[in-house]
Enzyme design. Structure first.
Site, short mmCIF file in Angstrom:
data_model
loop_
_atom_site.label_atom_id
_atom_site.label_comp_id
_atom_site.label_asym_id
_atom_site.label_seq_id
_atom_site.Cartn_x
_atom_site.Cartn_y
_atom_site.Cartn_z
N PRO A 121 -102.02 -67.51 86.00
CG PRO A 121 -101.24 -67.04 83.72
CD PRO A 121 -102.09 -68.10 84.46
CD GLU B 204 -106.13 -70.20 75.44
OE1 GLU B 204 -106.37 -69.14 75.86
OE2 GLU B 204 -104.99 -70.63 74.93
N1 4HQ Z 1 -100.59 -70.90 83.13
N2 4HQ Z 1 -98.27 -69.41 87.21
C1 4HQ Z 1 -102.08 -72.88 83.50
C2 4HQ Z 1 -99.61 -70.30 83.75
C3 4HQ Z 1 -99.08 -70.30 85.01
C4 4HQ Z 1 -98.19 -69.07 85.79
C5 4HQ Z 1 -100.83 -70.83 81.91
C6 4HQ Z 1 -100.93 -71.93 84.05
C7 4HQ Z 1 -101.93 -71.38 81.39
C8 4HQ Z 1 -103.71 -73.11 81.67
N3 4HQ Z 1 -99.69 -70.98 86.15
N4 4HQ Z 1 -102.60 -72.40 82.24
N5 4HQ Z 1 -97.58 -68.00 85.10
O1 4HQ Z 1 -98.66 -69.61 82.95
O2 4HQ Z 1 -99.13 -70.46 87.42
#
Ligand code: 4HQ
Length: 242
Positions: A83, A110
């Protein structure tokens, strides 16, 4: 184009790699998707890929050593999905499709140890302002959007009609039957008058963009026909309100 995806959950990509348009693109050797299991680079007795965060609080963080090792086995621009990244859109997809090879790290829990981001990641990408459990779906989103832009994956006609290709939202689409339970498709589409059909579609695109995504319309430069149809559309909207 070769796409490497580093993940702790390789099976999530099974269907993605074998089905539909992406499946066919791989068969036709237009793209190659290389799934790398991060677990294969965990060398301790328990093959531990994550650990508790320094400073405490929250869930688990993916350890740096397996990621550094896995990255040694692949090439191209390294993308990390999170994010915190730049928000993915068609413009980013169009740039990335020019790469010969890319590597996407799909973090879980995380996220990954920041030292990997600092040392190895060229580009951090977010697919939107929401929080997911892992980067596998974002990786698929990015690969999907890039792949369909690679020549031969879909027909040129298909992507030239895309929302965003011309800076406008799509017009409504209909298929047979022309009438279903009393629900009719717009008459113009069955008229055979191709000039009228083209104009109707442009007008519907302009209307949707005006009503739903005025931000897109601000960036778009309208040609002469589009301007004329835009003004007609505004007039019709006003008349329907009264
Ligand atoms: N993630 N756009 C990876 C996302 C996300 C998003 C949350 C990705 C937690 C570890 N990735 N982790 N929105 O929410 O790309």
């Amino acid at each position: 184009m070769k796409i490497n995806i580093l993940t702790l959950f390789p099976e999530l990509f099974q269907g993605f790699k074998t089905q539909s348009i992406i499946g066919r693109a791989i068969k036709n050797q237009l793209i190659e998707i290389n799934i790398v299991n991060i677990r294969d680079f965990c060398f301790d007795k328990h093959k531990q890929a994550d650990d508790i965060p320094f400073g405490g609080e929250g869930g688990m963080v993916m350890k740096p050593e397996p990621l550094f090792r896995a990255l040694e086995t692949v090439g191209g621009k390294v993308i990390y999905t999170s994010p915190q990244g730049v928000v993915f859109n068609q413009e980013v997809a169009l740039k990335l499709k020019e790469e010969e090879e890319i590597t996407i790290i799909a973090g879980h829990y995380e996220g990954i140890d920041e030292r990997v981001v600092e040392e190895k990641v060229d580009m951090e990408i977010s697919i939107g302002d929401f929080v997911l459990t892992g980067g596998e779906l974002p990786a698929m989103v990015i690969v999907d959007a890039i792949s369909r832009l690679i020549p031969g994956v879909i027909t040129k006609a298909s992507y030239e009609n895309d929302s965003f290709f011309n800076g406008l939202l799509d017009y409504p689409q209909y298929t047979r039957p022309a009438e279903y339970m009393g629900l009719k498709v717009p008459e113009v589409l069955t008229s055979g008058n191709h000039k009228k059909i083209r104009e109707w579609r442009i007008k519907e695109s302009l209307k949707r963009t005006y009503l739903r995504r005025p931000d897109l319309l601000e960036k778009k430069i309208l040609d002469k026909t589009e301007k004329k149809l835009f003004n007609e559309m505004l007039k019709e909207l006003k008349e329907n309100k009264n």
